[in-house]
Enzyme design. Structure first.
Site, PDB file in Angstrom:
ATOM      1  CG  ASN A 169      -0.403  -0.201   2.430  1.00 29.25           C
ATOM      2  OD1 ASN A 169       0.693  -0.470   2.582  1.00 29.25           O
ATOM      3  ND2 ASN A 169      -1.148   0.036   3.480  1.00 29.25           N
ATOM      4  CD  GLU A 264       1.690  -1.232  10.584  1.00 30.81           C
ATOM      5  OE1 GLU A 264       0.843  -2.008  10.543  1.00 30.81           O
ATOM      6  OE2 GLU A 264       2.017  -0.789   9.627  1.00 30.81           O
ATOM      7  CB  CYS A 298      -1.554  -0.404   8.937  1.00 29.84           C
ATOM      8  SG  CYS A 298      -0.724  -1.508   7.918  1.00 29.84           S
TER       9      CYS A 298
END
Length: 496
Positions: A169, A264, A298
């Site tokens: 992304n 992450e 996210c």
């Protein structure tokens, strides 16, 4: 245009080369990996399918290059990073064009990602010079029972080879968020880009190549995860892994061995709305937080927990704004563009169907065309629905009505994720109390969750990750403390 002009040397026919030892190369495998355009659902690009033997060679070269780079003066490292940042921003248009075609990111946002990435690299250079240019000096008599017979000089040294694995992304920005800190700290860098986003990463790496970094210091390996994924993350030559993505990160952490990990792994960011909140502000931030880049972030708002007394009013305001969102191809700068793949679209549709079967209120008609899913607000969502807990990574946002602040905090904390969250209220005392109670790495007060600015600490709790990001934290994570102790024959004190 991708692979043309200054980027002409990174292609071989219709296949993009990989980068190793300061050169653009074809894989000995003779195979390639196809990248599907999310909008057309046709093959847009092809990249090399590198082999395990090529990974081994890259690691050997990276180890040698790192030893020399560690001896390069800090100011010189910073100078090269500044140069790379300028080249990156100079070529924002062709790199942005790749992002549009690979991941269906709106054109204006794609260019913004490249510019932001250049700024991040420059900030890394500046922060690294400040941070790594100073150490600490300790004397032994500050600890009980000791005379001043020892002087300790502590400084930061590089770890060695950093393996960087960014997600689809933000393939450029989240790559340089790993590359910049690694290089200024004196490490070498091996980049394994995501398949969707690989060509954008290759263009970005060429900007570092043009800046004149030493051969072998930076490598970019493309290929199938099934062939080189585990081989890379378990490679004995790797001294640190920085990964951004999903469940794969859990598997990596179990296999990686005793090396520093920075991970992450996603979130289910909760937005808690109190009775006294500015509902116009809330609605604007829900649109920005929940639907920008089609919810494929996210840090997107992934569940709204709103007090029952203001829920009707808030839902109406959000519905009005959803109706104004432009849906279409990324080339047209649409607000809602196709999600990255058919499998992603199918997963989102599964969550929607589950919510429908269990009685959620559809504020808009569910509509899908290929990978393009129209924005959807789901009201009256209950905890027994999958959408209440699972991360859709798409333009679908659930609203759960709550009777108390405690109920909202409980739902937030019951999640396996703990990346970010947000609270909307005019009472700063309540905001701080709720923030302290939320089990997330960051809480935004009166704003949607966000990773940036890129020098802010960024971390997740629970299944959302390991360690902390942000430029300073990343530099610290990619170094170790080295101490030199001077032993004196007799105690030494300052004059007096």
């Amino acid at each position: 245009m991708a692979g043309s002009g200054v980027f002409a040397e990174i292609t071989d026919g219709d296949v993009f080369k990989y980068y190793a030892d300061g050169e653009w190369k074809k894989s000995a495998s003779g195979k390639s990996v196809s990248i599907i355009n999310p909008t057309t659902r046709k093959v847009q690009y092809k990249v090399q399918a590198c082999t395990q033997e090529e990974v081994n060679k890259v690691m050997e070269i990276a180890k040698v290059a790192q030893k020399a780079w560690a001896k390069t003066p800090l100011w010189k490292r910073a100078e090269l990073l500044h140069k790379a940042a300028a080249i990156l921003k100079e070529h924002k248009a062709p790199i942005g064009d790749c992002l549009v075609k690979e991941i269906a990111k709106p054109a204006k946002d794609s260019v913004t990602e490249v510019v932001r990435s250049g700024d991040l690299v420059s900030y890394c250079a500046e922060e690294g010079v400040r941070l790594l240019g100073q150490g600490s000096f300790l004397v032994s008599d500050s600890f009980p029972g000791n005379e001043r017979t020892k002087y300790c000089l502590a400084s930061k040294i590089p770890l060695g080879i950093v393996l960087a694995i960014p997600p689809f992304n933000y393939p450029v920005n989240l790559a340089v968020s790993k590359i910049g800190p690694a290089l200024i700290a004196g490490n070498s860098l091996v980049l394994k880009p995501p398949t969707q986003g690989a060509v954008s990463c290759l263009h970005m790496v060429h900007c570092f190549h043009l800046a004149g970094f030493p051969k072998g210091l930076i490598s970019c390996i493309t290929g199938k995860g099934s062939e080189i994924g585990d081989f890379l993350t378990m490679h004995p030559g790797v001294n640190c892994i920085s990964f951004t993505g999903g469940d794969t990160g859990v598997a990596i952490s179990k296999k990686a061995g005793m090396i520093p990990l920075q991970m992450e792994l996603g979130g289910k960011d909760a937005c808690i709305v109190l009775e006294d909140a500015d509902l116009d502000l809330v609605a604007s931030n829900i649109i920005k937080g929940g639907f920008s880049y089609s919810g494929q972030r996210c840090t997107a708002v992934k569940v709204v927990l709103v007090m029952e007394s203001v829920a009707d009013a808030l839902v109406e305001k959000v519905k009005a704004k959803v109706a104004k969102l432009k849906v279409g191809p990324p080339e047209d700068n649409s607000d809602i563009t196709p999600v990255v793949s058919e499998s992603s679209a199918n997963f989102i549709e599964g969550l929607v169907n589950d919510a429908k079967q269990k009685g959620a209120t559809f504020c808009q008609e569910y509509k899908r065309d290929g990978n393009l899913i129209w924005p959807l607000l789901l009201d009256n969502v209950r905890p027994d629905m999958r959408i209440a807990w699972e991360e859709p990574f798409g333009p679908v946002l659930p609203v759960i009505r709550i009777g108390s602040v405690e109920e909202g905090i409980h739902h937030c904390n019951a999640s396996n994720f703990g990346l970010q969250g947000c609270v909307f209220t005019k009472d700063i005392n309540k905001a701080l109390l709720i923030s302290d109670a939320m089990e997330t790495g960051t809480v935004q007060i009166n704003s949607a969750p966000a990773r940036g600015p890129d020098h802010f600490p960024f971390q997740g709790l629970k299944d959302s990750g390991i360690g902390s990001q942000g430029i300073t934290n990343s530099i610290n994570m990619m170094t170790k403390v080295k101490s030199t102790v001077i032993n004196l024959p007799t105690p030494s004190y300052t004059m007096g």
